[in-house]
Design an enzyme around this catalytic site. Structure first.
Site, mmCIF file in Angstrom:
data_model
loop_
_atom_site.group_PDB
_atom_site.id
_atom_site.type_symbol
_atom_site.label_atom_id
_atom_site.label_comp_id
_atom_site.label_asym_id
_atom_site.label_seq_id
_atom_site.Cartn_x
_atom_site.Cartn_y
_atom_site.Cartn_z
ATOM 1 N N GLY A 36 -9.979 -6.421 9.917
ATOM 2 C CA GLY A 36 -10.857 -6.112 11.060
ATOM 3 C C GLY A 36 -11.832 -7.245 11.333
ATOM 4 O O GLY A 36 -11.881 -8.248 10.600
ATOM 5 N N TYR A 141 5.427 2.145 5.129
ATOM 6 C CA TYR A 141 4.153 2.480 5.784
ATOM 7 C C TYR A 141 4.063 3.990 6.007
ATOM 8 O O TYR A 141 3.073 4.638 5.606
ATOM 9 C CB TYR A 141 4.058 1.716 7.112
ATOM 10 C CG TYR A 141 2.984 2.239 8.029
ATOM 11 C CD1 TYR A 141 1.643 2.196 7.661
ATOM 12 C CD2 TYR A 141 3.315 2.785 9.275
ATOM 13 C CE1 TYR A 141 0.655 2.689 8.513
ATOM 14 C CE2 TYR A 141 2.343 3.273 10.124
ATOM 15 C CZ TYR A 141 1.013 3.236 9.729
ATOM 16 O OH TYR A 141 0.053 3.735 10.563
#
Ligand code: UDP
Length: 331
Positions: A36, A141
Site C-alpha cells: 500500500g 489465493y
C-alpha cells in the site's frame, strides 16, 4: 464510532478509509506499506505503520483507540503470485488473520467485516454464482481466503467474534474525485494495465488466453465499482451492530464482461487505440465468474450506483490521468 481498517493504504482499504471518514466515522489505519501507499491514506485517519502479525502492538492499537469494529483488508491478493509463492500467502493472509483475531479477542473487540473473494468458489461452470455453492478454490489465493473465513467461523463459536465476510468479484474504478484509485507496483490487474496503453506506458495489452469456453474465448469477469463495494462494507458493519450474527455475502454487479469487451469499452472511454496481443493463459484463472448479489441486496439493503462498465472504467481513467505514475512511498 471508532473503526480500525487494516490494509487502509491499499486500493480497497484507502477507499474504505475515505468513505468512512466522509460518513462521520473515526478511522484508525494499520498498514505495513508492503503493497500500500501512505499517500493513499486520507490525512484525517490515524495511521499506524504496523504489521497485523505484531500481536502486542495490534492489541495496543485496539485498546488505545477504543475500537468498536474492524474492517480487515490487509492481505496479499494476486492469483498468479499465489500460485508461485503459496506460503507467502499463507503467512500473511492466514497467519495475519489469526493474529488479528487473537488481538481482537484479547482487546474485547468482537466485530469484524472481512474482505473475502469470489475465488473461494473456484472454477464453476455455473452462472451466476450464489452463496449456496460449494467452496472449491482453484488457486492458492482463494484457498487462503477460505481458510480465513473458516477461522472466523471458529473464532465466532469460541470467542463470540462476529464476522461478515464479503466475497468480492472484480473490484474496479476509483473514487469519483480521482484523488485515490488503483495503484499497484508491479501492476497486474486488467483495467489499470489496459489504461497504461493510452497513458503511453505500454504499447499493447496481453490478453491471457483466447481459447476459454466463452463466446469470444477470453475470460469473463464481473466488475464492481469500488464505491459500491465500500458501501456494502458499511452496511455490513451496521448489520453486525444490529443483529450481532455472522454471515457472508457475494458482492458483484451481476454482469459479465470478457477481457476483449473491457478493452473495447476502454477504447471508447479513452478514445485511444489499444492494441492487443494474445498470449498464454495465466495459471489459476477460471473462465467465467459472475456474481449473484441478491443476498446482499436483500439482507444488507445494498443498492449499487454504478451499473455501466464505461462509467467504472471512466472513473479509473480520471484517477490515472491525475496520477500518471500512481502512488509511491518515496516522499
Ligand atoms: N488479464 C489479461 N491481461 C492482463 C491482466 C489481466 O488478460 O494483463 C485477464 C485475466 O486473465 C483475467 C481478467 O483479465 O481473466 C481479470 O484479471 P485481474 O488480474 O484484473 O483480476 P482477477 O480476475 O485475477 O481477480
Amino acid at each position: 464510532m471508532n473503526v480500525l481498517v487494516t490494509g487502509g493504504a491499499g486500493y480497497i482499504g484507502s477507499h474504505a478509509v475515505k468513505i468512512l471518514i466522509e460518513q462521520g466515522y473515526n478511522v484508525v489505519v494499520i498498514d505495513n506499506l508492503s503493497t500500500g501507499y501512505k499517500d493513499a491514506i486520507d490525512s484525517r485517519a490515524k495511521f499506524y505503520n504496523l504489521d497485523i502479525r505484531d500481536l502486542d502492538k495490534v492489541i495496543d492499537v485496539l485498546k488505545t483507540n477504543k475500537i468498536d469494529s474492524v474492517i480487515h483488508f490487509a492481505a496479499f491478493s494476486l492469483v498468479g503470485e499465489s500460485m508461485e509463492k503459496p506460503l507467502k500467502y499463507y503467512e500473511n493472509n492466514v497467519y495475519g488473520t489469526k493474529v488479528l483475531l487473537d488481538a481482537m479477542n484479547q482487546a474485547n473487540v468482537k466485530k469484524i467485516v472481512f474482505s473475502s473473494t469470489a475465488a473461494v468458489y473456484g472454477d464453476k461452470d455455473i452462472s451466476p454464482i450464489t452463496e449456496e455453492l460449494e467452496e472449491t478454490p482453484s488457486n492458492a489465493y482463494g484457498e487462503t481466503k477460505l481458510a480465513m473465513e473458516k477461522m472466523m467461523k471458529w473464532a465466532d463459536i469460541a470467542y463470540g467474534i462476529k464476522y461478515i465476510a464479503l466475497r468480492y468479484f472484480n473490484v474496479a474504478g476509483a473514487y469519483f474525485t480521482g484523488e485515490i484509485g488503483e495503484s499497484h507496483n508491479p501492476e497486474t490487474h486488467l483495467i489499470p494495465i489496459i489504461l497504461q496503453v493510452p497513458l503511453g506506458k505500454r504499447k499493447s495489452i496481453s490478453v491471457y488466453g483466447n481459447d476459454y469456453d466463452t463466446p469470444d474465448g477470453t475470460c469473463i469477469r464481473d466488475y464492481i465499482h469500488i464505491e459500491d463495494l465500500i458501501s456494502a462494507h458499511i452496511l455490513a458493519m451496521k448489520k453486525l451492530e444490529k443483529d450481532n450474527s455472522s454471515n457472508f455475502y457475494n458482492l458483484g454487479s451481476g454482469m459479465g464482461f470478457s477481457v476483449l469487451e473491457m478493452i473495447e469499452a476502454a477504447r471508447v472511454v479513452t478514445k485511444h487505440k489499444i492494441p492487443v496481443i494474445i498470449s498464454e493463459r495465466r495459471l489459476g484463472d477460471p473462465a467465467r465468474l459472475i456474481a449473484s448479489s441478491l443476498k446482499a441486496e436483500k439482507e444488507l439493503g445494498w443498492v449499487k450506483k454504478y451499473t455501466e462498465v464505461k462509467d467504472i472504467i471512466g472513473s479509473a481513467w480520471k484517477f490515472h490521468q491525475l496520477h500518471k505514475d500512481g502512488f509511491n512511498n518515496e516522499n
